[in-house]
Design a protein around this motif. Structure first.
Motif, mmCIF file in Angstrom:
data_model
loop_
_atom_site.group_PDB
_atom_site.id
_atom_site.type_symbol
_atom_site.label_atom_id
_atom_site.label_comp_id
_atom_site.label_asym_id
_atom_site.label_seq_id
_atom_site.Cartn_x
_atom_site.Cartn_y
_atom_site.Cartn_z
ATOM 1 N N MET A 1 -43.419 23.471 9.317
ATOM 2 C CA MET A 1 -42.223 23.915 9.650
ATOM 3 C C MET A 1 -41.994 25.481 9.792
ATOM 4 O O MET A 1 -42.873 26.207 9.281
ATOM 5 N N ALA A 2 -41.045 25.632 10.881
ATOM 6 C CA ALA A 2 -41.042 26.973 11.311
ATOM 7 C C ALA A 2 -40.243 27.767 10.052
ATOM 8 O O ALA A 2 -39.425 27.414 9.438
ATOM 9 N N ASP A 3 -40.620 29.034 10.405
ATOM 10 C CA ASP A 3 -39.823 29.912 9.700
ATOM 11 C C ASP A 3 -38.353 30.297 9.879
ATOM 12 O O ASP A 3 -37.925 29.939 11.006
ATOM 13 N N LYS A 4 -37.467 30.787 8.785
ATOM 14 C CA LYS A 4 -36.184 30.737 8.872
ATOM 15 C C LYS A 4 -35.909 31.741 10.147
ATOM 16 O O LYS A 4 -34.899 31.259 11.103
ATOM 17 N N ALA A 5 -36.423 32.681 10.406
ATOM 18 C CA ALA A 5 -36.076 33.849 11.329
ATOM 19 C C ALA A 5 -36.366 33.201 12.694
ATOM 20 O O ALA A 5 -35.431 33.254 13.848
ATOM 21 N N LEU A 6 -37.367 32.348 13.178
ATOM 22 C CA LEU A 6 -37.645 31.639 14.353
ATOM 23 C C LEU A 6 -36.356 30.489 14.442
ATOM 24 O O LEU A 6 -35.920 30.566 15.808
ATOM 25 N N ASP A 34 -41.093 21.571 15.034
ATOM 26 C CA ASP A 34 -42.130 20.988 14.296
ATOM 27 C C ASP A 34 -43.488 22.065 13.898
ATOM 28 O O ASP A 34 -43.268 23.272 14.328
ATOM 29 N N ASP A 35 -44.540 21.779 13.519
ATOM 30 C CA ASP A 35 -45.691 22.623 12.961
ATOM 31 C C ASP A 35 -46.424 23.254 14.358
ATOM 32 O O ASP A 35 -47.112 24.167 13.975
ATOM 33 N N GLN A 36 -45.995 22.542 15.451
ATOM 34 C CA GLN A 36 -46.605 23.137 16.507
ATOM 35 C C GLN A 36 -45.793 23.826 17.442
ATOM 36 O O GLN A 36 -45.911 24.179 18.530
ATOM 37 N N ASN A 37 -44.485 24.545 16.817
ATOM 38 C CA ASN A 37 -43.632 25.257 17.218
ATOM 39 C C ASN A 37 -42.824 24.497 18.680
ATOM 40 O O ASN A 37 -42.693 25.030 19.722
ATOM 41 N N ARG A 38 -42.679 23.110 18.440
ATOM 42 C CA ARG A 38 -41.972 22.575 19.667
ATOM 43 C C ARG A 38 -40.591 22.241 18.683
ATOM 44 O O ARG A 38 -40.542 21.787 17.825
ATOM 45 N N VAL A 39 -39.522 22.421 19.924
ATOM 46 C CA VAL A 39 -38.236 22.312 19.455
ATOM 47 C C VAL A 39 -37.657 20.896 19.745
ATOM 48 O O VAL A 39 -37.944 20.328 20.852
ATOM 49 N N THR A 73 -43.500 26.525 21.908
ATOM 50 C CA THR A 73 -44.243 26.059 23.010
ATOM 51 C C THR A 73 -43.776 24.927 23.822
ATOM 52 O O THR A 73 -44.144 24.616 24.973
ATOM 53 N N GLU A 74 -42.695 24.137 23.426
ATOM 54 C CA GLU A 74 -42.366 23.138 24.153
ATOM 55 C C GLU A 74 -40.870 22.648 23.531
ATOM 56 O O GLU A 74 -40.469 22.819 22.511
ATOM 57 N N VAL A 75 -40.245 21.934 24.370
ATOM 58 C CA VAL A 75 -38.794 21.262 24.111
ATOM 59 C C VAL A 75 -39.052 19.956 24.138
ATOM 60 O O VAL A 75 -39.342 19.435 25.121
ATOM 61 N N ILE A 76 -38.739 19.162 23.156
ATOM 62 C CA ILE A 76 -38.883 17.659 23.053
ATOM 63 C C ILE A 76 -37.563 17.105 22.866
ATOM 64 O O ILE A 76 -36.826 17.398 22.066
ATOM 65 N N GLN A 77 -37.190 15.938 23.730
ATOM 66 C CA GLN A 77 -35.896 15.158 23.679
ATOM 67 C C GLN A 77 -36.216 14.070 22.707
ATOM 68 O O GLN A 77 -36.975 13.269 22.842
ATOM 69 N N ASP A 78 -35.724 14.074 21.614
ATOM 70 C CA ASP A 78 -35.978 13.141 20.436
ATOM 71 C C ASP A 78 -35.172 11.754 20.694
ATOM 72 O O ASP A 78 -35.601 10.522 20.287
ATOM 73 N N ASN A 79 -34.239 11.717 21.497
ATOM 74 C CA ASN A 79 -33.207 10.547 21.599
ATOM 75 C C ASN A 79 -33.573 10.145 23.081
ATOM 76 O O ASN A 79 -32.535 9.606 23.428
#
Length: 89
Positions: A1-6, A34-39, A73-79
């Motif tokens: 999980m990403a830190d609050k500042a990020l 996520d843990d790989q810094n993907r949004v 690192t990346e942006v992922i579309q969940d829907n």
């Protein structure tokens, strides 16, 4: 999980980008980092089913976020509704 500042920086950057999507009838919803810094995002409105949604996500939102938050690192579309939009590169 990403830190609050990020997470706060990502949310702020998304708020700056959001008007560009809204001007075309679309929008986005932040889901998580996520843990790989993907949004992970959900595209909404006119973005759903738009043939240019994948390009908007990768060349628009992702590039903007990477510039604002280099840790991303990346942006992922969940829907994602079709195979191409759901692919991770």
């Amino acid at each position: 999980m990403a830190d609050k500042a990020l997470e706060d920086n990502v949310k702020e950057a998304l708020e700056m980008f959001r008007p560009q999507l809204q001007a075309e009838g679309g929008d986005l919803e932040y889901v998580c980092i996520d843990d790989q810094n993907r949004v992970h995002l959900n595209l909404q409105g006119a973005c759903i089913g738009c043939p240019m949604a994948f390009m908007t996500l990768k060349m628009g939102v992702e590039q903007y976020l990477k510039d604002a938050c280099p840790e991303i690192t990346e942006v992922i579309q969940d829907n994602a509704t079709n195979t191409e939009e759901g692919m991770e590169f």
